[in-house]
Design an enzyme around this catalytic site. Structure first.
Site, PDB file in Angstrom:
ATOM      1  N   HIS A 155       1.064  -1.220  -0.022  1.00  0.00           N
ATOM      2  CA  HIS A 155      -0.058  -0.195   0.163  1.00  0.00           C
ATOM      3  C   HIS A 155       0.931   1.172  -0.086  1.00  0.00           C
ATOM      4  O   HIS A 155       1.734   1.219  -0.950  1.00  0.00           O
ATOM      5  CB  HIS A 155      -1.021  -0.238   1.229  1.00  0.00           C
TER       6      HIS A 155
ATOM      7  N   HIS B 235      -2.185  -1.927  -9.880  1.00  0.00           N
ATOM      8  CA  HIS B 235      -2.919  -1.448  -8.823  1.00  0.00           C
ATOM      9  C   HIS B 235      -4.213  -2.242  -9.093  1.00  0.00           C
ATOM     10  O   HIS B 235      -4.626  -2.738  -9.866  1.00  0.00           O
ATOM     11  CB  HIS B 235      -3.389   0.038  -9.313  1.00  0.00           C
TER      12      HIS B 235
ATOM     13  N   ASP C 298       2.776   5.844  -6.410  1.00  0.00           N
ATOM     14  CA  ASP C 298       4.003   5.697  -5.689  1.00  0.00           C
ATOM     15  C   ASP C 298       5.211   5.691  -6.549  1.00  0.00           C
ATOM     16  O   ASP C 298       6.210   5.885  -6.010  1.00  0.00           O
ATOM     17  CB  ASP C 298       3.889   4.335  -4.803  1.00  0.00           C
TER      18      ASP C 298
HETATM   19  N1  CMC Z   1       5.158  -6.439 -10.485  1.00  0.00           N
HETATM   20  C1  CMC Z   1       5.112  -7.435 -11.186  1.00  0.00           C
HETATM   21  N2  CMC Z   1       3.876  -8.194 -11.208  1.00  0.00           N
HETATM   22  C2  CMC Z   1       2.688  -7.693 -10.822  1.00  0.00           C
HETATM   23  C3  CMC Z   1       2.836  -6.600 -10.115  1.00  0.00           C
HETATM   24  C4  CMC Z   1       4.052  -5.805  -9.994  1.00  0.00           C
HETATM   25  N3  CMC Z   1       4.172  -4.649  -9.227  1.00  0.00           N
HETATM   26  N4  CMC Z   1       1.741  -5.814  -9.645  1.00  0.00           N
HETATM   27  C5  CMC Z   1       0.901  -7.145  -9.985  1.00  0.00           C
HETATM   28  N5  CMC Z   1       1.628  -8.065 -10.859  1.00  0.00           N
HETATM   29  C6  CMC Z   1       1.154  -9.402 -11.371  1.00  0.00           C
HETATM   30  C7  CMC Z   1       0.660 -10.256 -10.463  1.00  0.00           C
HETATM   31  O1  CMC Z   1       1.634 -11.241 -10.185  1.00  0.00           O
HETATM   32  C8  CMC Z   1      -0.457 -10.882 -11.263  1.00  0.00           C
HETATM   33  O2  CMC Z   1       0.256 -12.007 -12.222  1.00  0.00           O
HETATM   34  P1  CMC Z   1      -0.587 -13.502 -12.556  1.00  0.00           P
HETATM   35  O3  CMC Z   1      -1.912 -13.059 -12.783  1.00  0.00           O
HETATM   36  O4  CMC Z   1       0.301 -13.825 -13.482  1.00  0.00           O
HETATM   37  O5  CMC Z   1      -0.467 -13.948 -11.142  1.00  0.00           O
HETATM   38  C9  CMC Z   1      -1.206  -9.766 -12.029  1.00  0.00           C
HETATM   39  O6  CMC Z   1      -0.140  -8.959 -11.990  1.00  0.00           O
HETATM   40  C10 CMC Z   1      -2.477  -9.217 -11.182  1.00  0.00           C
HETATM   41  O7  CMC Z   1      -1.826  -8.766  -9.888  1.00  0.00           O
HETATM   42  P2  CMC Z   1      -2.487  -8.976  -8.468  1.00  0.00           P
HETATM   43  O8  CMC Z   1      -1.390  -9.484  -7.473  1.00  0.00           O
HETATM   44  O9  CMC Z   1      -3.803 -10.156  -8.723  1.00  0.00           O
HETATM   45  O10 CMC Z   1      -3.215  -7.655  -8.229  1.00  0.00           O
HETATM   46  P3  CMC Z   1      -3.881  -6.866  -6.989  1.00  0.00           P
HETATM   47  O11 CMC Z   1      -5.097  -6.236  -7.352  1.00  0.00           O
HETATM   48  O12 CMC Z   1      -3.969  -8.330  -6.068  1.00  0.00           O
HETATM   49  O13 CMC Z   1      -2.487  -6.178  -6.325  1.00  0.00           O
HETATM   50  C11 CMC Z   1      -1.071  -4.546  -6.025  1.00  0.00           C
HETATM   51  C12 CMC Z   1      -2.500  -4.811  -6.295  1.00  0.00           C
HETATM   52  C13 CMC Z   1      -0.995  -2.870  -6.055  1.00  0.00           C
HETATM   53  C14 CMC Z   1      -1.034  -4.882  -4.490  1.00  0.00           C
HETATM   54  C15 CMC Z   1       0.073  -5.136  -6.984  1.00  0.00           C
HETATM   55  O14 CMC Z   1      -0.093  -4.472  -8.143  1.00  0.00           O
HETATM   56  C16 CMC Z   1       1.415  -4.728  -6.320  1.00  0.00           C
HETATM   57  O15 CMC Z   1       1.862  -5.634  -5.222  1.00  0.00           O
HETATM   58  N6  CMC Z   1       2.175  -3.770  -6.734  1.00  0.00           N
HETATM   59  C17 CMC Z   1       3.321  -3.350  -6.130  1.00  0.00           C
HETATM   60  C18 CMC Z   1       3.207  -2.472  -5.019  1.00  0.00           C
HETATM   61  C19 CMC Z   1       2.756  -1.044  -5.007  1.00  0.00           C
HETATM   62  O16 CMC Z   1       3.299  -0.443  -6.030  1.00  0.00           O
HETATM   63  N7  CMC Z   1       1.813  -0.598  -4.341  1.00  0.00           N
HETATM   64  C20 CMC Z   1       1.257   0.617  -4.369  1.00  0.00           C
HETATM   65  C21 CMC Z   1      -0.217   0.396  -4.893  1.00  0.00           C
HETATM   66  S1  CMC Z   1      -0.966   2.235  -5.420  1.00  0.00           S
HETATM   67  C22 CMC Z   1      -1.002   3.136  -4.114  1.00  0.00           C
HETATM   68  C23 CMC Z   1      -1.312   2.633  -2.686  1.00  0.00           C
HETATM   69  O17 CMC Z   1      -2.100   1.929  -2.527  1.00  0.00           O
HETATM   70  O18 CMC Z   1      -0.575   3.075  -1.836  1.00  0.00           O
END
Ligand code: CMC
Length: 431
Positions: free
Chosen positions: A270, A309, A365
């Site tokens: 987050h 996201h 971010d």
């Molecule tokens: N790098 C590489 N792969 C990713 C990333 C990433 N940053 N984010 C998502 N994926 C992949 C994930 O592995 C999955 O692949 P597959 O379908 O093949 O298994 C696919 O994309 C869908 O992702 P998800 O994990 O199901 O998505 P989610 O909605 O559960 O997670 C998230 C959202 C923000 C937690 C995630 O994208 C993430 O961990 N991003 C990195 C951390 C980040 O930048 N967070 C800030 C979010 S925005 C502002 C805030 O909230 O503070």
């Protein structure tokens, strides 16, 4: 859009019984599933939704996001227009009250905030109880919770006037809590709040005043911080807003609820991501190392922090505005060389099938930390810079929750997968 027949017909193939349940605002009520039973003593059908992937937990009039189109609006106003035209407290007023303030309303709101900038003297001693290298987010959680002990009147959460009083206090005091810890961690004397300055100008002075007799607020930096604060002010039902609502639903006071929201924001998935982005850029070190890093991401050895996201499946509109703001900041501070790594990382990621097929774009971010670093902040404080403006969103979400007659204590169901009944086994019979 209203259709002729806004209902859903469900046939339970276990019993061959047909049910018709209403659809409102594109949703069915999970409680309407409860009537679907296989026998009179069956509990009834539930929906299973770990991580709330498809469950609306409230009706809200505060923030609208269209993740596919990359749209973010507070109270209907596009984020781009607010960032361009408003000061932070003007947006805070809008988020809290639903309408943009008149000049007089804004002046009054600012006066109320300025009257509450100070924090109880004991807070300094609480801050001084931490080690010099304590993480600023953990300290902020603790000092916000500590405010609860100074304002026992905050318990009257059912009284809208009282809620407003505590909201003003929270928004006013959060920069002071953050700045006091910043000064303490550097062995510098505290700088008291200065109500003659703007919300962000005062924060800058509390952070950065040195021995000069009068601190001059740099207007370019002040404006950039204001824009960053506007962009971070609310983001509908994210993890920390949900924490604020969930804790607040037990009628806990807003200080401890905000401490819980701050804890949620601390996580690297987050708000903690902005800190992780800078650490990642440091680790990548130079543009030549990007392809190998991207390979690691695609091989799932790590995440590309600041990308992806839950809601945005398009460019995060906040990231676009931050990128533009960065240019203005760099004119004052000098260019942060990490920007080149970030730009190249973005370019490569946005042309790579892994990221394209998953609709992974830069989020808020990705670029914010680069600006914060150019302003002289260490990565550990980045998430605090997110928490300060988000306090407004948390408070608005909490106030909306408390005023919503449909809400009750938040209490999810579970699907129990453990043992059935079994009798106690004495220790000498175990193993
Ligand atoms: N790098 C590489 N792969 C990713 C990333 C990433 N940053 N984010 C998502 N994926 C992949 C994930 O592995 C999955 O692949 P597959 O379908 O093949 O298994 C696919 O994309 C869908 O992702 P998800 O994990 O199901 O998505 P989610 O909605 O559960 O997670 C998230 C959202 C923000 C937690 C995630 O994208 C993430 O961990 N991003 C990195 C951390 C980040 O930048 N967070 C800030 C979010 S925005 C502002 C805030 O909230 O503070």
């Amino acid at each position: 859009m209203t259709m002729g027949n806004d209902t859903l017909t469900i046939i339970d193939n276990r019993t061959n019984i047909t049910y018709t349940i209403p659809i409102k605002d594109g949703a069915i009520r999970a409680m309407d599933l409860r009537q679907i039973k296989t026998s009179p003593d069956d509990f009834g059908l539930m929906s299973y939704d770990p991580a709330f992937m498809n469950t609306a937990s409230c009706r809200s009039a505060i923030t609208f996001i269209d993740g596919d189109r990359g749209i973010l609006r507070y109270r209907g106003y596009p984020i781009e227009q607010l960032a361009e035209n408003c000061r932070f407290l003007e947006v805070a007023y809008l988020i809290l009250n639903g309408e943009l303030p008149t000049a007089q309303q804004l002046a009054q709101f600012e006066a109320e905030i300025k009257a509450e900038l100070g924090v109880p003297e004991n807070i300094k001693r609480i801050i001084e109880g931490f080690r010099y290298d304590a993480h600023p987010m953990a300290v902020l959680c603790s000092t916000l919770a500590a405010l609860s002990t100074f304002y026992p009147d905050a318990k009257k959460v059912r009284d809208p006037q009282n809620r407003r009083k505590q909201i003003i206090r929270l928004i006013a005091k959060v920069p002071t809590l953050a700045a006091y810890h910043y000064r303490y961690s550097r062995g510098l004397p505290y700088v008291d709040p200065d109500p003659t300055l703007s919300y962000t100008g005062n924060f800058m002075k509390m952070l950065w005043k040195g021995l000069e007799p009068t601190y001059e607020v740099n207007p370019v930096i002040e404006r950039a911080l204001d824009i960053l604060f506007i962009l971070h002010a609310d983001h509908e039902q994210n993890c920390s807003a949900n924490a604020m609502r969930s804790v607040g639903s037990s009628e806990a006071d807003p200080y401890v609820s905000a401490a819980a929201a701050t804890a949620a924001l601390f996580g690297p998935l987050h708000g903690g991501a902005n800190e992780q982005v800078l650490k990642m850029l440091d680790e990548i070190g130079s543009v030549e190392n990007i392809p190998a890093f991207i390979e690691d991401v695609k091989n799932r050895k790590r995440l590309l922090m600041g990308f992806g996201h839950r809601i945005y499946k398009n460019y995060d509109p906040r990231a676009r505005i931050i990128k533009q703001t960065a240019d203005r900041v760099f004119q004052v501070t000098g260019r942060n060389p990490k920007l080149d790594i970030a730009l190249e990382l973005e370019r490569i990621a946005l042309s790579d099938e892994y990221f394209i097929s998953r609709k992974l774009y830069p989020n808020v971010d990705f670029y914010s930390g680069i600006i914060y670093q150019a302003l002289g902040f260490q990565p550990e404080i980045f998430t605090v810079l997110f928490a300060i403006p988000r306090m407004t969103g948390w408070c608005a979400q909490w106030d909306e929750l408390m005023g919503d007659p449909e809400q009750k204590i938040a209490r999810p169901r579970q699907i129990y997968i453990g043992h059935g009944h079994r009798d106690f086994v004495p220790m000498d019979k175990r193993g």
